[in-house]
Design a protein around this motif. Sequence first.
Motif, PDB file in Angstrom:
ATOM      1  N   SER A 210      -1.101  34.503 -31.128  1.00 60.67           N
ATOM      2  CA  SER A 210      -1.302  34.004 -29.486  1.00 60.67           C
ATOM      3  C   SER A 210      -1.859  35.359 -29.067  1.00 60.67           C
ATOM      4  O   SER A 210      -2.614  35.289 -28.090  1.00 60.67           O
ATOM      5  N   ASN A 211      -1.297  36.346 -29.312  1.00 64.24           N
ATOM      6  CA  ASN A 211      -1.696  37.711 -28.684  1.00 64.24           C
ATOM      7  C   ASN A 211      -3.205  37.793 -28.909  1.00 64.24           C
ATOM      8  O   ASN A 211      -4.026  38.273 -27.797  1.00 64.24           O
TER       9      ASN A 211
ATOM     10  N   SER B 193      -8.803  37.993 -26.625  1.00 62.71           N
ATOM     11  CA  SER B 193     -10.126  37.764 -26.872  1.00 62.71           C
ATOM     12  C   SER B 193     -10.530  36.755 -25.570  1.00 62.71           C
ATOM     13  O   SER B 193     -11.584  36.213 -25.685  1.00 62.71           O
ATOM     14  N   GLY B 194      -9.569  36.339 -24.742  1.00 60.19           N
ATOM     15  CA  GLY B 194      -9.954  35.356 -23.790  1.00 60.19           C
ATOM     16  C   GLY B 194      -9.675  33.819 -24.225  1.00 60.19           C
ATOM     17  O   GLY B 194     -10.118  32.963 -23.201  1.00 60.19           O
TER      18      GLY B 194
ATOM     19  N   GLY C  71      -6.235  28.520 -27.176  1.00 59.41           N
ATOM     20  CA  GLY C  71      -5.733  29.110 -28.398  1.00 59.41           C
ATOM     21  C   GLY C  71      -4.405  30.074 -28.556  1.00 59.41           C
ATOM     22  O   GLY C  71      -3.707  29.702 -29.363  1.00 59.41           O
ATOM     23  N   ALA C  72      -4.124  30.815 -27.482  1.00 61.68           N
ATOM     24  CA  ALA C  72      -3.046  31.511 -27.167  1.00 61.68           C
ATOM     25  C   ALA C  72      -1.785  30.592 -27.099  1.00 61.68           C
ATOM     26  O   ALA C  72      -0.738  30.635 -27.612  1.00 61.68           O
TER      27      ALA C  72
ATOM     28  N   LEU D 274       2.183  34.527 -20.709  1.00 62.58           N
ATOM     29  CA  LEU D 274       1.200  35.403 -20.430  1.00 62.58           C
ATOM     30  C   LEU D 274       0.005  34.639 -20.588  1.00 62.58           C
ATOM     31  O   LEU D 274      -1.058  34.839 -19.796  1.00 62.58           O
ATOM     32  N   ALA D 275      -0.111  33.418 -21.616  1.00 68.95           N
ATOM     33  CA  ALA D 275      -1.429  32.850 -21.684  1.00 68.95           C
ATOM     34  C   ALA D 275      -1.514  31.995 -20.567  1.00 68.95           C
ATOM     35  O   ALA D 275      -2.891  31.879 -20.039  1.00 68.95           O
ATOM     36  N   HIS D 276      -0.548  31.228 -19.853  1.00 69.21           N
ATOM     37  CA  HIS D 276      -0.884  30.734 -18.487  1.00 69.21           C
ATOM     38  C   HIS D 276      -1.309  31.594 -17.509  1.00 69.21           C
ATOM     39  O   HIS D 276      -2.281  31.316 -16.723  1.00 69.21           O
TER      40      HIS D 276
END
Length: 103
Positions: A13-14, A19-20, A24-25, A48-50
């Motif tokens: 996830s990180n 990588s943007g 996928g995260a 963090l992804a949201h």
Amino acid sequence: MTSAIVDVAYELSNRCRESGDHTGALWAANQGLLAAEENEMLHRAVFLAHHAAGDIPALREAAARLAQINDQLGGGVDMEAETAALLRRLLPRPAHRPGVRTA
């Protein structure tokens, strides 16, 4: 086994987020949550992804989901301090409007 799943999901996830690849995260963190839905490290990865994707409504929904999971665990479990601090940092604060009081 669960610990290994959590660790791999978190790392993937990180890497995706860095990588943007926000989709996928989210996918990686959510796969880990299938094995350990109460794992706050993975929930932080979801938050963090949201946030990186600019999806604040989904971030709020994910935070509410964690709160619900914690409430269901043995009469309620407090959110980890690190998770609470991250949410305070990521979620926008309501604008202060002069002359409007809040209770």
